[in-house]
Design a protein around this motif. Sequence first.
Motif, PDB file in Angstrom:
ATOM      1  N   ASN A 208       5.279  14.493  -2.429  1.00  0.00           N
ATOM      2  CA  ASN A 208       5.154  14.713  -3.962  1.00  0.00           C
ATOM      3  C   ASN A 208       5.273  13.413  -4.766  1.00  0.00           C
ATOM      4  O   ASN A 208       6.197  12.831  -5.009  1.00  0.00           O
ATOM      5  CB  ASN A 208       6.127  15.731  -4.567  1.00  0.00           C
ATOM      6  N   PRO A 209       4.224  12.776  -5.404  1.00  0.00           N
ATOM      7  CA  PRO A 209       4.200  11.766  -6.306  1.00  0.00           C
ATOM      8  C   PRO A 209       4.975  12.051  -7.596  1.00  0.00           C
ATOM      9  O   PRO A 209       5.467  10.997  -8.195  1.00  0.00           O
ATOM     10  CB  PRO A 209       2.762  11.325  -6.489  1.00  0.00           C
ATOM     11  N   ASN A 210       5.164  13.298  -7.958  1.00  0.00           N
ATOM     12  CA  ASN A 210       5.918  13.333  -9.355  1.00  0.00           C
ATOM     13  C   ASN A 210       7.144  13.739  -9.401  1.00  0.00           C
ATOM     14  O   ASN A 210       7.880  14.387 -10.269  1.00  0.00           O
ATOM     15  CB  ASN A 210       4.913  14.645 -10.075  1.00  0.00           C
ATOM     16  N   SER A 211       7.898  13.348  -7.959  1.00  0.00           N
ATOM     17  CA  SER A 211       9.260  13.631  -7.986  1.00  0.00           C
ATOM     18  C   SER A 211       9.875  12.538  -8.665  1.00  0.00           C
ATOM     19  O   SER A 211       9.530  11.428  -8.587  1.00  0.00           O
ATOM     20  CB  SER A 211       9.688  13.525  -6.453  1.00  0.00           C
ATOM     21  N   ILE A 212      11.150  12.647  -9.446  1.00  0.00           N
ATOM     22  CA  ILE A 212      11.822  11.551 -10.145  1.00  0.00           C
ATOM     23  C   ILE A 212      12.883  10.777  -9.317  1.00  0.00           C
ATOM     24  O   ILE A 212      13.327   9.863  -9.523  1.00  0.00           O
ATOM     25  CB  ILE A 212      12.589  12.232 -11.574  1.00  0.00           C
ATOM     26  N   THR A 213      12.920  11.488  -7.963  1.00  0.00           N
ATOM     27  CA  THR A 213      13.846  10.815  -7.224  1.00  0.00           C
ATOM     28  C   THR A 213      13.154  10.474  -5.808  1.00  0.00           C
ATOM     29  O   THR A 213      13.696   9.481  -5.143  1.00  0.00           O
ATOM     30  CB  THR A 213      14.984  11.620  -6.882  1.00  0.00           C
ATOM     31  N   ASP A 214      12.320  11.079  -5.329  1.00  0.00           N
ATOM     32  CA  ASP A 214      11.672  10.730  -4.122  1.00  0.00           C
ATOM     33  C   ASP A 214      10.205  10.015  -4.189  1.00  0.00           C
ATOM     34  O   ASP A 214       9.536  10.147  -5.350  1.00  0.00           O
ATOM     35  CB  ASP A 214      11.395  12.073  -3.295  1.00  0.00           C
ATOM     36  N   ILE A 215       9.726   9.363  -3.120  1.00  0.00           N
ATOM     37  CA  ILE A 215       8.768   8.872  -3.224  1.00  0.00           C
ATOM     38  C   ILE A 215       7.774   9.217  -1.916  1.00  0.00           C
ATOM     39  O   ILE A 215       8.224   8.975  -0.957  1.00  0.00           O
ATOM     40  CB  ILE A 215       8.753   7.156  -3.066  1.00  0.00           C
ATOM     41  N   PRO A 216       6.442   9.478  -2.318  1.00  0.00           N
ATOM     42  CA  PRO A 216       5.551   9.896  -1.047  1.00  0.00           C
ATOM     43  C   PRO A 216       5.579   8.799  -0.084  1.00  0.00           C
ATOM     44  O   PRO A 216       5.288   7.677  -0.075  1.00  0.00           O
ATOM     45  CB  PRO A 216       4.280  10.299  -1.585  1.00  0.00           C
ATOM     46  N   GLY A 217       5.642   9.165   1.356  1.00  0.00           N
ATOM     47  CA  GLY A 217       5.642   8.427   2.475  1.00  0.00           C
ATOM     48  C   GLY A 217       4.602   8.685   3.388  1.00  0.00           C
ATOM     49  O   GLY A 217       3.783  10.031   3.569  1.00  0.00           O
ATOM     50  N   ARG A 218       4.551   8.150   4.431  1.00  0.00           N
ATOM     51  CA  ARG A 218       3.591   8.404   5.731  1.00  0.00           C
ATOM     52  C   ARG A 218       4.083   7.668   6.861  1.00  0.00           C
ATOM     53  O   ARG A 218       4.958   6.816   6.815  1.00  0.00           O
ATOM     54  CB  ARG A 218       2.153   8.241   5.352  1.00  0.00           C
ATOM     55  N   SER A 219       4.029   8.275   7.977  1.00  0.00           N
ATOM     56  CA  SER A 219       4.512   7.793   9.174  1.00  0.00           C
ATOM     57  C   SER A 219       3.666   6.591   9.574  1.00  0.00           C
ATOM     58  O   SER A 219       4.362   5.480  10.047  1.00  0.00           O
ATOM     59  CB  SER A 219       4.319   8.828  10.179  1.00  0.00           C
ATOM     60  N   GLN A 220       2.310   6.346   9.522  1.00  0.00           N
ATOM     61  CA  GLN A 220       1.569   5.123   9.790  1.00  0.00           C
ATOM     62  C   GLN A 220       1.918   4.161   8.290  1.00  0.00           C
ATOM     63  O   GLN A 220       1.216   4.402   7.263  1.00  0.00           O
ATOM     64  CB  GLN A 220       0.376   5.757   9.682  1.00  0.00           C
ATOM     65  N   GLY A 221       2.922   3.224   8.634  1.00  0.00           N
ATOM     66  CA  GLY A 221       3.180   2.536   7.534  1.00  0.00           C
ATOM     67  C   GLY A 221       2.039   1.527   7.075  1.00  0.00           C
ATOM     68  O   GLY A 221       2.006   1.189   5.840  1.00  0.00           O
ATOM     69  N   ILE A 222       1.246   1.201   7.814  1.00  0.00           N
ATOM     70  CA  ILE A 222       0.086   0.111   7.369  1.00  0.00           C
ATOM     71  C   ILE A 222      -1.199   1.139   7.638  1.00  0.00           C
ATOM     72  O   ILE A 222      -1.486   1.259   8.816  1.00  0.00           O
ATOM     73  CB  ILE A 222       0.170  -1.142   7.890  1.00  0.00           C
ATOM     74  N   SER A 223      -1.913   0.970   6.703  1.00  0.00           N
ATOM     75  CA  SER A 223      -3.424   1.744   6.756  1.00  0.00           C
ATOM     76  C   SER A 223      -4.508   0.582   7.162  1.00  0.00           C
ATOM     77  O   SER A 223      -4.641  -0.443   6.258  1.00  0.00           O
ATOM     78  CB  SER A 223      -3.863   2.305   5.570  1.00  0.00           C
ATOM     79  N   ILE A 224      -4.721   0.419   8.259  1.00  0.00           N
ATOM     80  CA  ILE A 224      -5.453  -0.632   8.941  1.00  0.00           C
ATOM     81  C   ILE A 224      -7.071  -0.051   9.099  1.00  0.00           C
ATOM     82  O   ILE A 224      -7.295   1.252   9.534  1.00  0.00           O
ATOM     83  CB  ILE A 224      -5.143  -0.870  10.484  1.00  0.00           C
TER      84      ILE A 224
END
Length: 824
Positions: free
Chosen positions: A101-117
């Motif tokens: 959820n990009p609209n969270s005031i405390t959390d930040i969207p993530g993903r398991s694949q840390g680098i998009s190659i």
Amino acid sequence: MKDYHISKINVEGNKVVSYEAGGIFKITQEFIDDFPSGNGDITSLLKINPNVQFSNSYQSSKTPGEIDPANISINGAAFYQNLFNLDGISMNNDLDPASNNPNSITDIPGRSQGISIDSSLIEKIEVYDSNVSASYGGFEGGVINVTTKNPSKNFSAKLSYQTTSSAQTKYHLYESDNEVLLNSSDSSNEPYFFKQFIRANLSGYLGKHFGIIGSFSSVNSTIPLKEYIPSYKKQIQKNQYRNIYNYFLKTTYDGIENLNLSFSLTYAPQNNQYFIKNAKNSEFSILSGGLQGSLKATYNFKSLTFVNNLSYSELKNSKKSQENYFKGWKYSEEKDWGTPGKGSNEGAWGNIKTIQRTIEYKSDLKFEEFEIFKTYHLISTGLVLDFGSSYYQRLEDTFSGSSLSAIKEGGICAEKQYCSNSPVQGEKSSIWKNNAGQYFKWLNVYKAGKINLDNFGYGFYLQDDLRIWRLSFRPGLRISGDTYMKKITLAPRVALAFDVFGNKNTNIIVGINRYYGRNLLAYRLYDGRTALQSTYKRTNEKTTWDKAIISQQKNNTQFNRLKIPYNDEFVVGITQRFWQFEGNLKYIHRNGKDEITKVSSKIASLPKDPDYTTLYYTYTNDGKSVSDIITLSFSTIKPIEFFNIKQSFLFGADYSNIKKNYNDYASSLNSNAFNDVDVIFDGKIIKYNSLPPNDFNKPYSLTFTTISQIKISTFDLTWTNFFAYKSGYKSIAINGVQTSSKGEELDNYQTFDFPNTFNWDARIGLKKNLWGKNMVFIYLDIFNVFDNLNIISAKTETIKKKNTALIPTYQTGRSFYIQVGYEF
């Protein structure tokens, strides 16, 4: 022909490398060049693998402008429990991969694949989905090994431009979603987009022994939206942006006998830019991706190969906002950018930085084969040591006003930031009758602060590829641990292959293995986050905040020392080769245990804790899963040639029966899941945890890939087709209660069935040789060629508090990607 080993089969000259029952799926650079891959990410190439499932939201017709790589599940495991390796080094982002959820005031969207190659950098991809060697750890699903390109012996260069847009895309929408899409103010509905891809690389040798390759690629998407919803008086078009950049440098040196050195550096930042609908000064960015560099030395002794790899990575999930406050005002003459009766919002979510830094050393010893009493042994062993430092940091105090109240006639604001004496307009409630303005009773303060985690991890493995007669036997053991979880794990790996007729054409594979999962940093970084929050409360507009009552929040998420989640695997399969073909049939059974879930103190009946709020959350090992997967594949070993045509193909089929009682570590278990109660499902009484999952749950699929190569004079024509037939999607929703035959009132769960889907993607490529190595090329990718109406997911809606209905989301319709380029 090379000897058969359990660990892998290498086949030269095959466009689509066959899927072997030992558990390795290899995708070559030639296949990557010829396959329609959309945004050019790694996971889009994996849809040909029958052991890989994609999220139901993949290729949604509502969000075609997005460029993030898709989440994937391998053999029923959680999508964040795969290991992504780039040139042998992990590129997993464990900060918070389940957050979305990009609209969270405390959390930040993530993903398991840390680098998009970008796929243009890749030489090959190897997917290990079963019978995985003991040399790999930190996963429950599978291992995705990505190897970047090496410098070419002769100087070469390549430049290309690719584009697609909403004008080249057919949208499929449910009737009620049409107007919502066209007037959309947020990224959940994207009516327009424009994507462009730029790729360039140079490669060659400087002298006889020193090679270098440099590459740049970018993926950029522009998504025009409305800043305010239609009922607001201002209809301003405003763009959101998605940008991924790949900067890549790799050097190799082989001027010393028996020694090969390589250095690689990848910098792949991503910037997703958003705004908050119906709010001014609300722009913010989600910053992800990062940096990864490694130095690798391979020395070939007389009887063994010694590989050393030293690496550094820095991955992030951060949020950068235009403002560090958010206020949801009512409309007034002073707060006039909204609409009467609808409000006038302003501000954003503040600035947060989360960073994951890792220094890692890996060494592998691979001995040459030796004989003992007519048994042949290939022993390998290795060590990995890593030190990680991670943190969650709010860079400055962030404020959010709440409990908005009316100022009575004659009231005067004591401060002007969270109070206004401009009368509210357009509100029908009697509360706002004859008001003298508005003020926030509460001020929520998210204090600047930092939560740190340092971790030292280690791993060791030993295994032997043993051959005797027609039997190959690979026992292995991996030992892992770290200072974070303070647990030592022992993961046995045993695989066996039997060459039935001694001609390497018919092989039976059996394996019993254990895979321990990743220790996500999110568990610790959640712990203590709420303690940074406090609330200032006042009763009237005449009170300044320094005289308000302060309510200090306490941590509502306890981090306990948890067990490490793991999957036990049994696999049996058969591989058959004949003429230029290979077929594979495999059965995998997985038991997932000690999976980490989140549960409230109320659901778990935990005692009250004076140091915490009345309701707090804790992590437990109550998650579990059972997966049964059958896969069948059939492919060419090398292209079939007739006349002037080379033909390769791969057929894949899978059947999956997956049951699990959790979604992910961030979703709280409800009481039904925690207690595994009886429920009614399709008229039968079953345990709650036997309900089918709502994602990554398509029971079966059939895929067929063909690659045709035709050479006509100085033209090379390639035609690739990917056909996918997938079983219908089942959505589970609660639909009231029902009395069982025993007189018990049980929750009644209803199945909503969706039809099977069929999809055809194609790539047509044409290359024209001009002179020497100079060549121009053009690719046309067509997705969903037949423009089929495929349902990929749905949401439930309750109608008149009784009946439950489903609102479907469709796959994107026919879309075109066009790429042109020049190489020499």
